[in-house]
Every structure is written in structure tokens, then in C-alpha cells.
Design an enzyme around this catalytic site. Structure first.
Site, PDB file in Angstrom:
ATOM      1  N   HIS A 167      -8.377  -4.961  -0.556  1.00 50.50           N
ATOM      2  CA  HIS A 167      -6.814  -4.229  -0.286  1.00 50.50           C
ATOM      3  C   HIS A 167      -6.582  -4.893   0.733  1.00 50.50           C
ATOM      4  O   HIS A 167      -5.235  -4.811   0.743  1.00 50.50           O
ATOM      5  CB  HIS A 167      -7.283  -2.840   0.211  1.00 50.50           C
ATOM      6  N   SER A 190       0.522  -1.567  -0.096  1.00 52.93           N
ATOM      7  CA  SER A 190       0.185  -0.197  -0.115  1.00 52.93           C
ATOM      8  C   SER A 190       0.974   1.222  -0.260  1.00 52.93           C
ATOM      9  O   SER A 190       1.209   1.336  -1.279  1.00 52.93           O
ATOM     10  CB  SER A 190      -1.026   0.019   1.065  1.00 52.93           C
ATOM     11  N   ASP A 210     -11.045  -3.780  -5.527  1.00 57.33           N
ATOM     12  CA  ASP A 210      -9.717  -2.604  -4.442  1.00 57.33           C
ATOM     13  C   ASP A 210      -9.959  -1.997  -4.589  1.00 57.33           C
ATOM     14  O   ASP A 210     -10.250  -0.887  -5.534  1.00 57.33           O
ATOM     15  CB  ASP A 210      -8.208  -3.015  -4.294  1.00 57.33           C
TER      16      ASP A 210
END
Length: 191
Positions: free
Chosen positions: A175, A94, A144
């Protein structure tokens, strides 16, 4: 900058996601690559108490001046922790994947192998011929909401246009990291 630093071969750099810290991937790194060294920095930006590597002005909107400065700072940090003759691999999740991608755009020679887990690069990076031949793994979720599939596919296409050796692992979820991504990550760093 706080960091976990251990010696070993290869040297793995691990970059946490928003809200994580230098401990987020220490156990995973030790599990996947026993005997490897680890450098795991903590992001120095606080967003409502959550650690990040650079500022953003809204979800998916980056403070590009801050990103540029923190990218240069991270490149300098990485260089001080690398050792001659020791292969350096890096992975990030991320926000950690985002700073790692930004580092690769500016200093493609830093890492022998690179894995970007759920990255979001909402801008068009400049061409970087130094990425040619670099091994890059990109993972993501088809649903996501934070790193949409279209941006994952655009980043994959970018690295391919630069001549990188790109592999992908996409799952049907969001995610979250899934086991197949961890398997792909381990394979990406295998000899």
C-alpha cells in the site's frame, strides 16, 4: 473543513489518505508542479483519531449512506474553490482516492485530469458516460492488502468501459507510494 488553499495554474486538488491531513501532499504538489495552485481539504471524519473523508463499518466495508452524503458535500466544496478558465486536476491516495473516485462517479465534469493512488472501490459504480475522454491514472501495489489488485483492476476496467483515457502504474509491493507512481502522477498532469 480545514484546507490549504493557494492560487496558481493549474489548480491541483490533493486528497490525503487515512490519518493524513491537508499538509500530507502540500510539499509533493509544490515539487511536482511549481507555481500550481493547491486545494487540499482535510477529511472531517475521525476514525480512532485518524482523519478520513467518510465512515466505514469495517476494513473495506463502507457506510454507503455516509459516503453518498460526504460525496455531495465534497462536490459542493470543490465547486466553490474552482475558478473559471483555470484547469482543475485532482489526485488522492487511499481514502483520498476513494472519495475522489466517488466524486467522479457523480460529477465527472469537475476535473480535467484525475489520479487515484491505491484506491479501493468495493462496490460496482453506476455507468457514468460523462467520464468519456477524461484522463485518469490509477496506481497500486500488486500485493496491496488494503486495496487488493483485483479491485484496482476492476476499477480500471470500469473507467475504460466509461470511455475514459486510463493509464496505470502498478508496482510489486503493498500500500506504500513508490517513486514510479510519483513519476506517473507527474506525467499524468503534464501537458
Amino acid at each position: 473543513m480545514h484546507a490549504i488553499i493557494t492560487k496558481g495554474t493549474p489548480l491541483i486538488f490533493a486528497f490525503h489518505g487515512t490519518g493524513g491531513d491537508e499538509h500530507q501532499f502540500a510539499g509533493l504538489t509544490a515539487q511536482l508542479w511549481p507555481g500550481a495552485g493547491l486545494v487540499s481539504p482535510r477529511g472531517t471524519v475521525s476514525e480512532n483519531g485518524a482523519n478520513r473523508f467518510f465512515r466505514r463499518t469495517a476494513e473495506g466495508v463502507y457506510d454507503m449512506v455516509d459516503l453518498a452524503q460526504r460525496t455531495e458535500d465534497m462536490i459542493a466544496f470543490i465547486r466553490t474553490h474552482q475558478e473559471a478558465g483555470v484547469p482543475s486536476y485532482a489526485y488522492g491516495y487511499s481514502n483520498g482516492a476513494n472519495i475522489l473516485a466517488a466524486v467522479s462517479f457523480r460529477a465527472p465534469d469537475l476535473f480535467d485530469r484525475l489520479a487515484l493512488l491505491h484506491p479501493l472501490i468495493p462496490f460496482a459504480p453506476s455507468d457514468q458516460p460523462g467520464l468519456g475522454g477524461r484522463r485518469v491514472l490509477i496506481t497500486g501495489g500488486r500485493r496491496d492488502p488494503i486495496a487488493p489488485l483485483a479491485t484496482t483492476e476492476a476499477l480500471t476496467a470500469y473507467y475504460r468501459r466509461q470511455g475514459a483515457d486510463v493509464s496505470t502504474s502498478l508496482h510489486s509491493g503493498g500500500h506504500e507510494l513508490r517513486p514510479e507512481e510519483i513519476t506517473a502522477l507527474q506525467a499524468a498532469f503534464a501537458d
